[in-house]
Design a protein around this motif. Structure first.
Motif, PDB file in Angstrom:
ATOM      1  N   CYS A 100       0.878  -1.179   0.000  1.00 30.96           N
ATOM      2  CA  CYS A 100       0.000   0.000   0.000  1.00 30.96           C
ATOM      3  C   CYS A 100       0.918   1.231   0.000  1.00 30.96           C
ATOM      4  N   ASN A 101       1.418   1.567  -1.181  1.00 31.60           N
ATOM      5  CA  ASN A 101       2.519   2.545  -1.277  1.00 31.60           C
ATOM      6  C   ASN A 101       2.095   3.887  -1.856  1.00 31.60           C
ATOM      7  N   LEU A 102       0.803   4.147  -1.921  1.00 29.13           N
ATOM      8  CA  LEU A 102       0.331   5.439  -2.425  1.00 29.13           C
ATOM      9  C   LEU A 102      -0.214   6.287  -1.285  1.00 29.13           C
ATOM     10  N   ASP A 103       0.137   7.571  -1.308  1.00 28.98           N
ATOM     11  CA  ASP A 103      -0.391   8.503  -0.307  1.00 28.98           C
ATOM     12  C   ASP A 103      -1.761   9.016  -0.733  1.00 28.98           C
ATOM     13  N   CYS A 104      -2.508   9.476   0.246  1.00 31.64           N
ATOM     14  CA  CYS A 104      -3.799  10.096  -0.045  1.00 31.64           C
ATOM     15  C   CYS A 104      -3.581  11.398  -0.821  1.00 31.64           C
ATOM     16  N   LYS A 105      -4.479  11.676  -1.760  1.00 26.04           N
ATOM     17  CA  LYS A 105      -4.347  12.882  -2.577  1.00 26.04           C
ATOM     18  C   LYS A 105      -4.396  14.151  -1.729  1.00 26.04           C
ATOM     19  N   GLY A 106      -5.152  14.113  -0.642  1.00 22.72           N
ATOM     20  CA  GLY A 106      -5.287  15.301   0.178  1.00 22.72           C
ATOM     21  C   GLY A 106      -4.531  15.237   1.485  1.00 22.72           C
ATOM     22  N   GLU A 107      -3.670  14.225   1.671  1.00 25.69           N
ATOM     23  CA  GLU A 107      -2.982  14.074   2.957  1.00 25.69           C
ATOM     24  C   GLU A 107      -1.702  13.257   2.749  1.00 25.69           C
ATOM     25  N   LYS A 108      -0.619  13.920   2.478  1.00 27.88           N
ATOM     26  CA  LYS A 108       0.633  13.230   2.232  1.00 27.88           C
ATOM     27  C   LYS A 108       1.138  12.575   3.510  1.00 27.88           C
ATOM     28  N   GLY A 109       1.669  11.369   3.358  1.00 29.03           N
ATOM     29  CA  GLY A 109       2.177  10.619   4.496  1.00 29.03           C
ATOM     30  C   GLY A 109       1.180   9.639   5.070  1.00 29.03           C
ATOM     31  N   SER A 110      -0.068   9.679   4.597  1.00 30.83           N
ATOM     32  CA  SER A 110      -1.097   8.766   5.074  1.00 30.83           C
ATOM     33  C   SER A 110      -1.341   7.698   4.020  1.00 30.83           C
ATOM     34  N   PRO A 111      -1.290   6.403   4.377  1.00 28.06           N
ATOM     35  CA  PRO A 111      -1.456   5.340   3.372  1.00 28.06           C
ATOM     36  C   PRO A 111      -2.859   5.348   2.791  1.00 28.06           C
ATOM     37  N   CYS A 112      -2.909   5.298   1.474  1.00 28.69           N
ATOM     38  CA  CYS A 112      -4.194   5.262   0.768  1.00 28.69           C
ATOM     39  C   CYS A 112      -4.172   4.175  -0.291  1.00 28.69           C
ATOM     40  N   GLY A 113      -3.726   2.988   0.107  1.00 28.12           N
ATOM     41  CA  GLY A 113      -3.767   1.847  -0.784  1.00 28.12           C
ATOM     42  C   GLY A 113      -2.698   1.870  -1.842  1.00 28.12           C
TER      43      GLY A 113
END
Length: 581
Positions: free
Chosen positions: A211-224
């Motif tokens: 799960c190596n993508l960050d959330c578009k609106g929150e860098k540093g948070s895993p988003c799948g």
């Protein structure tokens, strides 16, 4: 001899000045290119691209752009009739001494430039994934607990509840709040922008590194990741204390004769209440909760149980007293509630598997509900809809066909507000969506003042902008319909108000016009999910009537002209509620 030498000397002086000018121009052009290239590099190195606030979602009429109105022959010679019906309306100097229908002018070149600017401002998925992988992770506080990274694909979803998308602002907190408000226990994020909800995780867990993508609106948070879902638990709330949005009572309905075909799930509960039954059905991820005396059932709307023919409420009140003492005929009525759970039978969408040779327009006046109808068509057919424009807001909210070139042939139909003859004749057929001009003008004015989901304030309605807006846009409403009736090759007229009251029959007509085979279950699923995530909450109106008598005189004359044109074209006229009384 002196005269030729003097001429030669003067020519050389002019040549030097000309060469000097070319040199300066060359240096300036090179400087501009270097600055643009440097700006592009900075954009690619940044975490996100800045929003293009100037990108319009639809064109303005030519007179709103400061361009002179164009006079074109109207529908069957009705142009002068249209404006003559409303000659008494004069909001200042805007409509003074003007006659003839105003026609929307094409903005193909401007749209191409805007579309090109948008694509240059976006990063490719390859570049984005590289940046996101190279960005060091930081600890971001989460509301719920992180469960881990799980496998996910379109055929076997890890979470099978509702789905929402935001390609620019998605965060883990936003996803958890969405799932919590809909009664789900788990929230999962994928591709940095997609949010899935559910009460059961049905796939295997994998390494967290996948799960190596960050959330578009929150860098540093895993988003799948690609085919990977970052799953969180939502905040725990004790049963009975949960408050759900969009739970509504559908009414009292008779049990179908073939009850087995409805696939109802019987839930046994002590001390049954409507609240406990709703919670039980939410936990089992069903969109309907049904009560009959001391029994709770969960399920879906089906062809044998459509919820289109409600019974009298007294039947349910009698059957819910003492069931054993009632005749069997009164023991077969359900109190039906719509839960916030999204019906999952029609959530998957895709582009057409083969490019279509036929180009179908979904045409409407701005504010007529085009976005809502696109949402319904995508639910009913399972295919994305496209757009003549490129609205980043709609794309960010899940309309993936918005990014596709409108002539690609990969979408089921194409949104447009254009009404020039050349633009109309580019389409093979059209779904012409018409809405009451009063409601359309209010909706479009709300959008112009406060965006797709906002409302104009009382201050906006009281400024001179509102009467000028009505003066410009009211005649556009009429000319838009008349142009498509005159130049459209194959036209299906759909009235927004009829779509609201008889959704399934209208959707059946639309899908048949699109030459798409759709099951009845899918149509009922579209009806269950009809609100979607792109609708203004409530029905907020200004505290006073914004339409003056002069405005109503203008609009009522246009309504009569359009109604007559529809009848002359062998279509049904406008709904009675449009016509002035």
């Amino acid at each position: 001899m002196a005269k030729p030498l003097y001429r030669l000397q003067r020519f050389l002086r002019r040549t030097q000045l000309f060469l000097l000018f070319l040199g300066v121009a060359y240096i300036m052009a090179g400087s501009v290119l270097l600055l643009q290239r440097a700006n592009l590099v900075v954009t690619q190195r940044g975490a996100t691209s800045p929003p293009l606030s100037s990108l319009p979602s639809l064109p303005s009429p030519p007179w709103a752009l400061g361009m002179p109105p164009v006079r074109v022959g109207g529908y069957g010679g009705r142009s002068s009739q249209i404006m003559s019906r409303g000659q008494g309306y004069q909001p200042g100097s805007l409509l003074d001494n003007r006659t003839g229908a105003r026609w929307l002018m094409s903005r193909n070149l401007e749209i191409r430039h805007l579309r090109r600017r948008w694509f240059h401002s976006l990063m490719t998925e390859k570049d984005m994934s590289h940046v996101e992988r190279s960005t060091p992770r930081r600890n971001v506080p989460q509301k719920g607990s992180y469960m881990g990274c799980f496998l996910d694909n379109s055929k076997e979803r890890a979470l099978r509840g509702s789905v929402s998308t935001d390609f620019r602002k998605m965060t883990s907190t936003m996803c958890q709040d969405t799932c919590s408000a809909s009664g789900y226990q788990f929230a999962g994020l994928e591709y940095g922008s997609e949010c899935y909800c559910g009460n059961h995780i049905t796939s295997l867990r994998v390494r967290d590194e996948e799960c190596n993508l960050d959330c578009k609106g929150e860098k540093g948070s895993p988003c799948g990741g690609v085919g990977r879902l970052s799953v969180f638990t939502v905040e725990d709330v004790l049963p009975g204390q949960r408050r759900y949005r969009n739970v509504r009572y559908r009414g009292c309905f008779r049990e179908p004769d073939n009850s087995s075909s409805t696939s109802l799930v019987h839930v046994l509960q002590p001390n049954l209440t409507s609240q406990s039954c709703i919670e039980a059905c939410i936990n089992k991820e069903f969109p309907l909760a049904m009560l009959r005396s001391s029994d709770c059932f969960c399920g879906y709307a089906t062809p044998d149980f459509t919820l289109h023919e409600p019974a009298e409420e007294e039947h349910c009140s009698q059957s819910n007293t003492t069931e054993a003492s009632l005749p069997s005929t009164l023991q077969r009525f359900y109190q039906v509630y719509q839960t916030p759970v999204q019906d999952s039978r029609c959530t998957e969408r895709k582009f057409l598997p083969e490019k279509s040779s036929s180009l179908v327009a979904l045409s409407s006046f701005p504010g007529a509900g085009n976005t809502w109808v696109r949402h319904l068509i995508e639910l009913a057919t399972g295919y994305y809809t496209g757009s003549y424009y490129f609205d980043g807001t709609l794309y960010n909210r899940g309309f993936k066909g918005e990014k596709d070139y409108w002539k690609s042939g990969r979408t089921i139909c194409v949104k447009t507000h254009e009404s020039g003859r050349r633009e109309i004749e580019m389409y093979d057929s059209v779904i012409l969506l018409i809405r009451s001009p009063y409601r359309s003008l209010v909706a479009e004015f709300n959008r112009k003042c406060a965006g797709h989901l906002g409302y104009a304030s009382d201050h906006h309605w009281k400024t001179k902008e509102w009467p000028e807006f009505v003066g410009s846009y009211a005649s556009w409403w009429a000319s838009h319909v008349l142009d498509w009736l005159r130049f459209g090759r194959r036209v299906l007229v759909v009235h927004f108000e009829e779509l609201q009251t008889t959704l399934v029959p209208q959707l059946r007509s639309i899908t048949s016009f699109l030459n798409t085979t759709v099951t009845e279950d899918r149509l009922l699923c579209a009806e269950s999910n009809q609100d979607g995530h792109f609708k203004r909450s409530g029905v907020r109106q200004p505290t006073f009537d914004p339409f003056t008598p002069d405005m109503r005189g203008l609009i009522d004359g246009l309504i009569h002209a359009v109604d007559q044109a529809l009848r002359d074209s062998n279509h049904t006229g406008l709904p009675l509620e449009y016509l002035p009384r």
